[in-house]
Write an enzyme that holds these catalytic residues in place. Sequence first.
Site, mmCIF file in Angstrom:
data_model
loop_
_atom_site.group_PDB
_atom_site.id
_atom_site.type_symbol
_atom_site.label_atom_id
_atom_site.label_comp_id
_atom_site.label_asym_id
_atom_site.label_seq_id
_atom_site.Cartn_x
_atom_site.Cartn_y
_atom_site.Cartn_z
ATOM 1 N N SER A 90 0.800 -1.012 -0.084
ATOM 2 C CA SER A 90 -0.009 -0.086 -0.052
ATOM 3 C C SER A 90 0.719 1.137 0.052
ATOM 4 C CB SER A 90 -0.984 -0.016 1.090
ATOM 5 O OG SER A 90 -0.310 -0.058 2.312
ATOM 6 N N LEU A 125 -8.390 -4.663 15.691
ATOM 7 C CA LEU A 125 -8.963 -5.414 14.507
ATOM 8 C C LEU A 125 -8.311 -4.784 13.415
ATOM 9 C CD1 LEU A 125 -10.784 -7.623 13.186
ATOM 10 C CD2 LEU A 125 -12.358 -5.537 13.219
ATOM 11 N N ASP A 126 -7.410 -5.529 12.339
ATOM 12 C CA ASP A 126 -7.104 -5.170 11.287
ATOM 13 C C ASP A 126 -7.826 -5.831 10.138
ATOM 14 O OD1 ASP A 126 -5.381 -4.609 9.213
ATOM 15 O OD2 ASP A 126 -3.456 -5.690 9.837
ATOM 16 N N TRP A 131 -0.194 -9.483 4.497
ATOM 17 C CA TRP A 131 1.034 -10.464 5.097
ATOM 18 C C TRP A 131 1.359 -10.049 6.368
ATOM 19 C CZ3 TRP A 131 1.580 -8.597 -0.081
ATOM 20 C CH2 TRP A 131 1.371 -9.423 -1.154
ATOM 21 N N LEU A 151 -9.015 -12.345 3.216
ATOM 22 C CA LEU A 151 -9.657 -13.430 2.367
ATOM 23 C C LEU A 151 -8.561 -14.022 1.518
ATOM 24 C CD1 LEU A 151 -12.877 -11.444 1.247
ATOM 25 C CD2 LEU A 151 -12.690 -13.339 2.995
ATOM 26 N N SER A 152 -7.309 -13.714 1.766
ATOM 27 C CA SER A 152 -6.216 -14.417 0.727
ATOM 28 C C SER A 152 -5.802 -15.610 1.626
ATOM 29 C CB SER A 152 -5.278 -13.238 0.385
ATOM 30 O OG SER A 152 -3.935 -13.973 0.068
ATOM 31 N N CYS A 312 -0.618 2.953 -12.937
ATOM 32 C CA CYS A 312 -0.950 3.403 -11.673
ATOM 33 C C CYS A 312 -0.264 4.570 -11.126
ATOM 34 C CB CYS A 312 -1.015 2.193 -10.712
ATOM 35 S SG CYS A 312 -2.186 0.975 -11.021
#
Length: 361
Positions: A90, A125-126, A131, A151-152, A312
């Site tokens: 990010s 809560l993250d 990773w 969700l990975s 990007c």
Amino acid sequence: MVFNPSLALGEAYMDGKLTIEEGSLQDLLHLLFQGLDALDGHPVQRARAKFARGQSQRNHRRRSQRNVAHHYDLAGALYDLFLDQDRQYSCAYFTDAGQTLDDAQAAKKRHIAAKLLLEPGCEVLDIGSGWGGLALELAQSANANVTGITLSTEQLAAAGARAEAAGLSHQVRFELKDYRETEGTFDRIVSVGMFEHVGPQDYSTFFQTVGSRLKPDGVALIHSIGRMEPPGGADPWISKYIFPGGYIPALSEMIATVEKAGLWITDIEILRVHYAETLRHWHDRFQERRAQAAEIYDERFCRMWEFYLAACEMLFREGPLMVFQLQLAHRRDAVPLTRDYITDHERQALADVPENVRHRA
């Protein structure tokens, strides 16, 4: 090219049908993005963007997991080629000219920790824990107890292994879980780079979930890519090849749903060119190790990834994109009344970093 320039240009580059004889891909994209406003203002493009936003699908739980797997379950070795040592995927936070990517990512984590006003023993809560780098940092630097959800499956395995290797399994745990499935309440909630995958139809659900999971005196921090213009559609090439189901919000969309959730916006910060610089580092690192990427996947994938990183960067450097950081709370006095505490925390945290770590390459 006329009716869908982003998709056509990206696919032409991926397939090797577009060759650049003088200059680089960045040079071409820089030139094209100079005329982006005129192109977006064309009636054909306005109609396409309106249609695309209207056709965006709701990211229900199963679709969200498929979309996440498309990008984040790629080989971990690929991400090691261009990300920093902590695999922060990010926007970094560049505080000095010439700062290394690793130091800028460490500065981003300090900046977020400062806004969370962490105390020892805080339950955090993250949402979208990646990773695990941020969760581990909050546990180590602030003695917080962190629950990271993702969700990975690839990221879940890597994050869990990192927590165990660091001896932090008693403080940090990671779960394969959708944000809508979380239970309990937390002193702090943080989400970095996940809100872009929620989708406008579920913004109310997201912020209502944050509100219901945040304790009455808690603080939340949402870090998301955003646009500096009114709501629009998703980029067709990015949606097809990179982030299916992704959508970049306008600040007006986020604020409207925060208001309905009954939360105070206690701070908003706009990071403008920071992500452009982050992407430049990622692109250059990827190019340096491009041969290794081709061994993991193939030439067409490498051209796709080049186009993704370069395009990007230009969207943040010349286009309408930026990063928002929204600090939220139930109580108006949950955070200090001035922003001095952010700088004070960052300076103290930096002073506590060993010199050999602070200036690592």
